[in-house]
Design a protein around this motif. Structure first.
Motif, short mmCIF file in Angstrom:
data_model
loop_
_atom_site.label_atom_id
_atom_site.label_comp_id
_atom_site.label_asym_id
_atom_site.label_seq_id
_atom_site.Cartn_x
_atom_site.Cartn_y
_atom_site.Cartn_z
N VAL A 84 0.83 -1.20 0.00
CA VAL A 84 0.00 0.00 0.00
C VAL A 84 0.87 1.25 0.00
CG1 VAL A 84 -1.64 1.36 1.36
CG2 VAL A 84 -2.00 -1.09 1.07
N LEU A 198 -1.95 -1.32 -4.62
CA LEU A 198 -2.95 -0.87 -3.66
C LEU A 198 -4.00 -1.94 -3.39
CD1 LEU A 198 -3.49 2.83 -4.80
CD2 LEU A 198 -2.23 2.02 -2.80
N LEU A 202 -4.09 -3.81 0.17
CA LEU A 202 -5.24 -3.67 1.06
C LEU A 202 -5.83 -5.04 1.41
CD1 LEU A 202 -6.97 -0.57 -0.55
CD2 LEU A 202 -5.89 -0.66 1.70
N TRP A 203 -5.89 -5.91 0.44
CA TRP A 203 -6.41 -7.26 0.69
C TRP A 203 -5.55 -8.00 1.72
CZ3 TRP A 203 -10.55 -10.31 -0.47
CH2 TRP A 203 -10.40 -11.68 -0.25
N ALA A 206 -5.82 -6.49 5.22
CA ALA A 206 -7.10 -6.86 5.84
C ALA A 206 -7.07 -8.32 6.30
CB ALA A 206 -8.24 -6.63 4.86
#
Length: 214
Positions: A84, A198, A202-203, A206
């Protein structure tokens, strides 16, 4: 594990850098052979990384909330945040003109060993590392895990397989269309790198957080 491997494998196969390099190899003298050397080296790298992980785990996933599983979740979170930040950095920096790498001038004279080594150099190691962290959850006593690992390796190599087969079966048509694809990839390289970094970052972040707290 399966969904994570699908996301990571798709991100690997869509990467613009190795696909552009692969097209250059295919368009060179003895291009199909060099492409095959690149493809096999690429696939071998993925298999070796997975084999090393499975040797360490013994083919048995660690118990939830154990020290190994917590460490793996932390690795996913770290790689995700790193991607990210990398994507955000590349998005903010001013655009720069990108000339062709120096090695492209010598691609016609490149050996098969050079083509194979280039695959190793262009492997997106952050994503490969994320895949390795995910493979820790593989249970080799389950057929589903074997299928998931095989599918991951093939998915991460899919773009190379398709281009290699196209070049072998229809070299003239493939040359024109793949060169057009390479031009498009070079024009949109920054956008593709930022988007993939990105989204996958992000995946992974998370997923790492979820595995730490769930």
């Amino acid at each position: 594990m399966v969904l994570d491997l699908v996301v990571i494998g798709a991100a690997i196969t869509l990467g613009p850098l190795h696909n552009s390099a692969f097209i250059l190899l295919l368009s060179s003298r003895r291009g199909a052979r060099k492409g095959l050397a690149f493809l096999l080296s690429w696939l071998a790298n993925l298999v070796v990384v997975i084999a090393c992980v499975l040797l360490l785990t013994g083919g048995e996933p660690p118990a939830r909330h154990s020290a190994p599983s917590t460490a793996v979740a932390g690795v996913k979170l770290a790689i995700g945040l790193g991607l990210v930040l990398y994507g955000a950095h590349r998005r903010r920096r001013p655009p720069r003109p990108h000339g062709p790498p120096r090695w492209t001038a010598r691609v016609d004279n490149a050996s098969l060993a050079t083509a194979a080594g280039l695959a190793w150099l262009l492997q997106p190691w952050a994503l490969v590392g994320a895949g390795a962290a995910t493979v820790v959850a593989a249970d080799l006593s389950s057929l589903g895990s074997w299928l998931a690992l095989t599918g991951y390796c093939l998915l991460a190599t899919l773009s190379l397989i398709v281009m290699e087969m196209y070049t072998v079966w229809a070299p003239t048509a493939a040359g024109a269309r793949l060169n057009a694809l390479r031009n498009w990839l070079e024009q949109h390289q920054e956008q593709l790198i930022v988007t993939l970094s990105l989204l996958v970052g992000l995946w992974l972040a998370a997923r790492g957080i979820y595995e730490l707290v769930a």
